[in-house]
Write an enzyme that holds these catalytic residues in place. Structure first.
Site, PDB file in Angstrom:
ATOM      1  N   TRP A   1      -7.878  -5.499   5.738  1.00  0.00           N
ATOM      2  CA  TRP A   1      -6.715  -6.414   5.538  1.00  0.00           C
ATOM      3  C   TRP A   1      -6.014  -7.593   6.512  1.00  0.00           C
ATOM      4  O   TRP A   1      -6.880  -7.723   7.806  1.00  0.00           O
ATOM      5  CB  TRP A   1      -4.846  -5.863   5.962  1.00  0.00           C
TER       6      TRP A   1
ATOM      7  N   CYS B   1       0.962  -0.737   0.141  1.00  0.00           N
ATOM      8  CA  CYS B   1      -0.021   0.083  -0.320  1.00  0.00           C
ATOM      9  C   CYS B   1       0.956   1.630   0.291  1.00  0.00           C
ATOM     10  O   CYS B   1       1.913   1.710   0.806  1.00  0.00           O
ATOM     11  CB  CYS B   1      -0.964  -0.310   1.222  1.00  0.00           C
TER      12      CYS B   1
ATOM     13  N   THR C   1      -8.465  -0.238   7.074  1.00  0.00           N
ATOM     14  CA  THR C   1      -7.598   0.863   6.098  1.00  0.00           C
ATOM     15  C   THR C   1      -5.704   0.427   6.517  1.00  0.00           C
ATOM     16  O   THR C   1      -6.127   0.870   7.600  1.00  0.00           O
ATOM     17  CB  THR C   1      -7.720   1.857   5.059  1.00  0.00           C
ATOM     18  N   VAL C   2      -5.204   0.683   6.210  1.00  0.00           N
ATOM     19  CA  VAL C   2      -3.611   1.085   6.176  1.00  0.00           C
ATOM     20  C   VAL C   2      -3.728   2.140   5.392  1.00  0.00           C
ATOM     21  O   VAL C   2      -3.381   2.545   4.759  1.00  0.00           O
ATOM     22  CB  VAL C   2      -2.508  -0.834   5.955  1.00  0.00           C
TER      23      VAL C   2
ATOM     24  N   TYR D   1      -5.073   6.082  -8.758  1.00  0.00           N
ATOM     25  CA  TYR D   1      -6.406   6.005  -8.535  1.00  0.00           C
ATOM     26  C   TYR D   1      -7.445   6.480  -9.887  1.00  0.00           C
ATOM     27  O   TYR D   1      -8.212   5.460 -10.069  1.00  0.00           O
ATOM     28  CB  TYR D   1      -6.935   5.915  -7.284  1.00  0.00           C
TER      29      TYR D   1
END
Length: 344
Positions: A82, A49, A116-117, A180
Site C-alpha cells: 500500500w 479495505c 496489510t492494513v 472472498y
C-alpha cells in the site's frame, strides 16, 4: 487447495486467506513491550479495505482520535505495498514513508509476508507493532479505556463475550471471508460451496435480526461493526465482482434495513468512501477484472432511505452517546457518499 477424494481426481481449489499476522498487542497492564501511550502509535488504514474500515469505525465510536493518529493509504496498491499517494507529496506526514512496506521492514528487515492494513505503527521507531486486525479493534475497546471519550459505548460487553465470539467467528468465516471465498474460488465446485455457505449465513443473520435491532440485542457492539463493513460493500463490489449474486443486499429486506440503520448512525456511514471501494476492487484484482474498468454504478442513494428499525430499540449506544463529527482531515469527501450526496 484440497484434493477431491471422490475418485474423480478433481481439485477443489478453495480460497484460503493468509492469516499469519504480527500478533503483538498494545496493552495497558504492562504485559507486552508496547504500552498504551497516547500519541505514540499511528493507525494506518485504507478506506477501501473492509478489515481496516473496522478499526476506523471503532476508533471513532470510542473517541480515540486524539490518542491514536491515523494515516490513510490510497485505494490501490502494487505487488509490494500500500502507498501513501493521497498525501500531497506522496509521503505519510507523520511517518515520512512513501510505502507501508517501510514500516514492516523497520520491524523486520527480512519481512516477507503480506503488507496489510490496518497496521498499528510505533511512531518513534517507525516499526509496525501489529497488523492483527481482529485483535486491534478488541484492544481499542479493552486496553485504551482510560482514553475513551465521555459517553463511549461498550462495544465488547463482558457478559456477552462468549456468545459474541461465536457470532463474530461465524460472521468472519462465512460472510467477511466468505465473499472472498466466492470471488477467488479456483473451480466451479469451490465457488458453489462458498456461495451456499455465504447465503445460508446471510439467511441466518436475517432471521436473527428480524426481532432485534442489532446482532447482540438492543445496542451496537463490535459484532455489528464486523458485519457492517462487508454489507457496505456488498452491492457495490461483492454482488458482481465476486459473483455473490443470489440477491443484492437491497433485495434482502431485514439485512438491508439493518445495514441502513448502521450506515445512518454517526461513526459508520461517514467512514464509507464508495469511489475508493470500487477503485480498489476493480483495479487491484486484475486477475478477476483484467480490463480494470471501474463500473459507474450502482446507485447508492438508497443508503439514506428510512429504515424504521427504531421500533426494535431506541438506545443504539446503550448508556453511551453517539460520537461527534470526524476531524476535518478524516472526513470522506462529500461527493463520495451515497449517490454523491453528502453524508448527513
Amino acid at each position: 487447495m484440497s484434493a477431491d477424494t471422490s475418485g474423480s481426481g478433481y481439485v477443489e481449489a478453495e480460497y484460503s486467506r493468509d492469516s499469519k499476522y504480527i500478533s503483538d498487542r498494545i496493552t495497558s497492564d504492562g504485559s507486552s513491550r508496547w504500552p498504551v501511550e497516547p500519541g505514540r502509535y499511528r493507525l494506518v488504514i485504507a478506506r477501501a479495505c473492509p478489515w481496516a474500515n473496522r478499526s476506523v469505525i471503532v476508533r471513532r465510536l470510542l473517541g480515540l482520535e486524539d490518542a491514536i493518529s491515523m494515516g490513510m493509504c490510497g485505494p490501490t496498491h502494487d505487488e509490494r505495498s500500500w502507498t501513501f499517494d493521497l498525501d500531497p507529496d506522496g509521503r505519510d506526514p507523520v511517518l515520512g514513508y512513501e510505502r507501508l512496506q517501510e514500516a514492516f521492514l523497520a520491524r523486520d528487515p527480512e519481512y516477507s509476508r503480506g503488507i496489510t492494513v490496518p497496521a498499528m505503527v510505533d511512531v518513534p521507531s517507525g516499526a509496525v507493532v501489529t497488523n492483527n486486525f481482529p485483535q486491534i479493534t478488541l484492544d481499542l475497546s479493552t486496553q485504551w479505556t482510560a482514553h475513551h471519550r465521555e459517553g463511549a459505548p461498550d462495544l465488547y460487553p463482558e457478559h456477552l463475550r462468549d456468545e459474541m465470539d461465536e457470532v463474530m467467528e461465524r460472521v468472519y468465516q462465512e460472510v467477511n471471508n466468505g465473499v472472498y471465498r466466492c470471488g477467488f474460488s479456483g473451480s466451479q465446485r469451490a465457488y458453489d460451496k462458498a456461495y451456499d455457505r455465504l447465503f445460508t449465513t446471510l439467511d441466518w443473520l436475517s432471521e436473527r435480526l428480524e426481532s432485534q435491532r442489532f446482532l447482540m440485542g438492543g445496542q451496537i457492539t463490535e459484532a455489528d461493526v464486523r458485519l457492517f463493513t462487508t454489507l457496505a460493500r456488498f452491492d457495490t463490489v461483492y454482488h458482481g465482482h465476486f459473483k455473490c449474486n443470489r440477491q443484492k443486499l437491497s433485495e434482502m429486506p431485514v439485512l438491508w434495513a439493518y445495514a441502513r440503520d448502521l450506515f445512518q448512525t454517526p461513526g459508520f456511514g461517514d467512514t464509507i468512501d464508495f469511489p475508493q471501494i470500487k477503485e480498489h476492487y476493480y483495479v487491484v484484482h486484475a486477475d478477476i477484472n483484467p480490463t480494470q474498468i471501474i463500473p459507474k454504478g450502482p446507485d447508492t442513494s438508497g443508503w439514506l432511505l428510512p429504515h424504521d428499525r427504531e421500533q426494535l430499540g431506541e438506545r443504539p449506544f446503550g448508556d453511551g452517546t453517539p460520537p461527534g463529527p470526524p476531524p476535518p482531515a478524516e472526513q470522506v469527501p462529500a461527493d463520495h457518499g451515497p449517490g454523491g450526496i453528502p453524508h448527513r
